[in-house]
Design a protein around this motif. Sequence first.
Motif, PDB file in Angstrom:
ATOM      1  N   CYS A  51      42.598  35.475  48.712  1.00  0.00           N
ATOM      2  CA  CYS A  51      41.388  35.206  48.327  1.00  0.00           C
ATOM      3  C   CYS A  51      41.391  33.457  48.457  1.00  0.00           C
ATOM      4  N   GLY A  52      42.004  32.856  47.230  1.00  0.00           N
ATOM      5  CA  GLY A  52      42.068  31.457  47.170  1.00  0.00           C
ATOM      6  C   GLY A  52      40.751  30.896  46.641  1.00  0.00           C
ATOM      7  N   ALA A  53      39.792  31.555  46.271  1.00  0.00           N
ATOM      8  CA  ALA A  53      38.585  31.047  45.581  1.00  0.00           C
ATOM      9  C   ALA A  53      38.760  30.288  44.353  1.00  0.00           C
ATOM     10  N   THR A  54      38.172  29.213  43.796  1.00  0.00           N
ATOM     11  CA  THR A  54      38.418  28.404  42.992  1.00  0.00           C
ATOM     12  C   THR A  54      37.315  28.199  42.026  1.00  0.00           C
ATOM     13  N   ARG A  55      36.038  28.290  42.555  1.00  0.00           N
ATOM     14  CA  ARG A  55      34.780  28.196  41.795  1.00  0.00           C
ATOM     15  C   ARG A  55      34.189  29.562  41.114  1.00  0.00           C
ATOM     16  N   GLY A  56      33.539  29.161  40.183  1.00  0.00           N
ATOM     17  CA  GLY A  56      32.776  30.295  39.465  1.00  0.00           C
ATOM     18  C   GLY A  56      33.609  31.741  39.141  1.00  0.00           C
ATOM     19  N   LEU A  57      34.838  31.324  38.728  1.00  0.00           N
ATOM     20  CA  LEU A  57      35.822  32.531  38.519  1.00  0.00           C
ATOM     21  C   LEU A  57      35.493  33.295  36.993  1.00  0.00           C
ATOM     22  N   HIS A  58      36.044  34.461  37.019  1.00  0.00           N
ATOM     23  CA  HIS A  58      35.743  35.036  35.762  1.00  0.00           C
ATOM     24  C   HIS A  58      37.010  35.252  35.166  1.00  0.00           C
ATOM     25  N   ALA A  59      37.029  35.366  33.932  1.00  0.00           N
ATOM     26  CA  ALA A  59      38.279  36.031  33.109  1.00  0.00           C
ATOM     27  C   ALA A  59      38.256  37.419  32.713  1.00  0.00           C
ATOM     28  N   HIS A  60      38.863  37.956  33.798  1.00  0.00           N
ATOM     29  CA  HIS A  60      38.925  39.455  33.546  1.00  0.00           C
ATOM     30  C   HIS A  60      39.972  40.004  32.681  1.00  0.00           C
TER      31      HIS A  60
ATOM     32  N   HIS B 277      37.027  45.216  41.776  1.00  0.00           N
ATOM     33  CA  HIS B 277      37.574  46.090  40.878  1.00  0.00           C
ATOM     34  C   HIS B 277      37.101  47.060  40.110  1.00  0.00           C
ATOM     35  N   HIS B 278      35.933  46.666  39.610  1.00  0.00           N
ATOM     36  CA  HIS B 278      35.238  47.792  38.587  1.00  0.00           C
ATOM     37  C   HIS B 278      34.676  49.065  39.306  1.00  0.00           C
ATOM     38  N   ARG B 279      34.562  48.637  40.803  1.00  0.00           N
ATOM     39  CA  ARG B 279      33.853  49.783  41.556  1.00  0.00           C
ATOM     40  C   ARG B 279      34.837  50.499  42.293  1.00  0.00           C
TER      41      ARG B 279
ATOM     42  N   ARG C 165      28.481  48.419  34.033  1.00  0.00           N
ATOM     43  CA  ARG C 165      28.786  48.066  32.549  1.00  0.00           C
ATOM     44  C   ARG C 165      30.068  47.424  32.379  1.00  0.00           C
ATOM     45  N   GLN C 166      31.188  47.895  32.962  1.00  0.00           N
ATOM     46  CA  GLN C 166      32.396  47.264  32.382  1.00  0.00           C
ATOM     47  C   GLN C 166      32.295  46.120  33.159  1.00  0.00           C
ATOM     48  N   TYR C 167      32.001  45.733  34.433  1.00  0.00           N
ATOM     49  CA  TYR C 167      31.622  44.256  34.868  1.00  0.00           C
ATOM     50  C   TYR C 167      30.985  43.416  33.786  1.00  0.00           C
ATOM     51  N   LEU C 168      29.931  43.653  33.432  1.00  0.00           N
ATOM     52  CA  LEU C 168      29.021  42.850  32.406  1.00  0.00           C
ATOM     53  C   LEU C 168      29.842  42.525  31.000  1.00  0.00           C
ATOM     54  N   THR C 169      30.409  43.310  30.526  1.00  0.00           N
ATOM     55  CA  THR C 169      31.098  43.261  29.197  1.00  0.00           C
ATOM     56  C   THR C 169      32.551  42.846  29.362  1.00  0.00           C
ATOM     57  N   CYS C 170      33.118  42.655  30.694  1.00  0.00           N
ATOM     58  CA  CYS C 170      34.431  42.462  30.744  1.00  0.00           C
ATOM     59  C   CYS C 170      34.593  40.692  30.311  1.00  0.00           C
ATOM     60  N   ASP C 171      33.715  39.759  30.980  1.00  0.00           N
ATOM     61  CA  ASP C 171      33.849  38.523  30.998  1.00  0.00           C
ATOM     62  C   ASP C 171      33.042  37.752  30.013  1.00  0.00           C
ATOM     63  N   ALA C 172      32.306  38.751  29.180  1.00  0.00           N
ATOM     64  CA  ALA C 172      31.500  38.088  28.128  1.00  0.00           C
ATOM     65  C   ALA C 172      30.462  37.069  28.208  1.00  0.00           C
ATOM     66  N   THR C 173      29.798  37.131  29.543  1.00  0.00           N
ATOM     67  CA  THR C 173      29.025  36.415  30.077  1.00  0.00           C
ATOM     68  C   THR C 173      27.385  36.854  29.836  1.00  0.00           C
TER      69      THR C 173
END
Length: 425
Positions: free
Chosen positions: A321-330, A357-359, A272-280
């Motif tokens: 990590c270093g990921a640059t694609r598909g990032l979420h605004a947390h 993080h949310h888990r 629930r927090q994961y889905l509401t966090c980034d407003a996607t």
Amino acid sequence: MAPTSSLAQDERLSCLYAELAELTGQRNAIDGRIVEIVAEIDRGELWAGAGARSVAHLVAWKTGVSPSRAETLAAIAHRADEFPQCVAGLREGRLSLDQVGVIAQRAADGSDEHYAQLAATATVAQLRTALKLAPKPRPEPESEPDPDADPQPEPEPVPQPSVTTTSDEQYTSWHIRLPHVEAATFDAALQSHRDALIADWRRDAEKLGGAGDQRPPMPTVADAFLRLVHAGWDAEAAARPHGQHTTVVVQVDVTDRVGSLHLGPLLSDADRQYLTCDATCEVWFHRDGRTLGAGRSTRTVNRRLRRALEHRDRTCVVPGCGATRGLHAHHLKHWEDGGLTELANLALVCPYHHRAHHRGLITISGPADQLMVTDHAGRPMTSASLARPPTQPPPDVAPCSGPTGERAQWWWYQPFEPPDVNDEG
């Protein structure tokens, strides 16, 4: 003077060869011990608690090796019990990590003794050739038809596509059955999207330069499938009833903080927090059975704020990590708890670490200028590897001169063939 000079060079080269053989044996033995450590991490799935995406990611992050070498270490560790003789050769310094890695990544079950003997003299390239010559698994024989039965011709069924789903507490599994023609189209679409993801992955690797060992893992078929879904997300929205766009809808009870997918199952607190966090997704809030609305617009990270966030963080903020694609605004202070949608309360994270993080597998706390990332045990996570000057003597093993490297006569070679499980004799 020429013979004397040549003799001195030969003696010097012999000394260098002897030292090289001794160091190679010690290096192989050290790699063998590293494999044992990685195997213990793999068996207990300890990499997840450390905030890594996989055991190979943890090895690349903590040892400073390349992703391909980390994959080799992880492959050997994962199949160490299936190839005890090959791993023993590595621990004793007789076989190299690359030799055992090729075997662990490609060899069939039960071939340990065969390839352990071959690796004593074969190079890595020769081992790859031998594995290519190995026969492919044979399909199980079909049952013999009854000779007394009258043959009845059966009409060929018309191929029909079908989709079935099964769900558990964490995952939904999709089983898609397509006729060959439609399956070929589906495969081609998946491959094209995976090629595009790999091209982006390579561009990111070039930008990272010397820090390439921290880049995300190679895109998988699952990544390509999700990209295919998103590419067609709203391609024909105008042709749908009411011009409806594709939207994930979540229903949240603000009193009890209970969420569920629209007309779907209940969500865990983490999801629930994961889905509401980034407003996607679209979130509808309820209290005492009454609908309050779809939430404040300030929950959404607008385009200008997103650009500022990308300029500041560039990559996933989780170390290693270093990921640059598909990032979420947390939201560092969660939006449900009154956290503001502003730059100081936001951080870019990849989808994997956002879920982690949310888990509760990792903790990301702020504000952004004092960002702290810790694992499940509260240990601070850093991008630095664990490498340090050794404090113990090297392993006491016999020198390793390596494989003979002589030309292989493949017409004499007998490839490993798994025993026939259907052979009762």
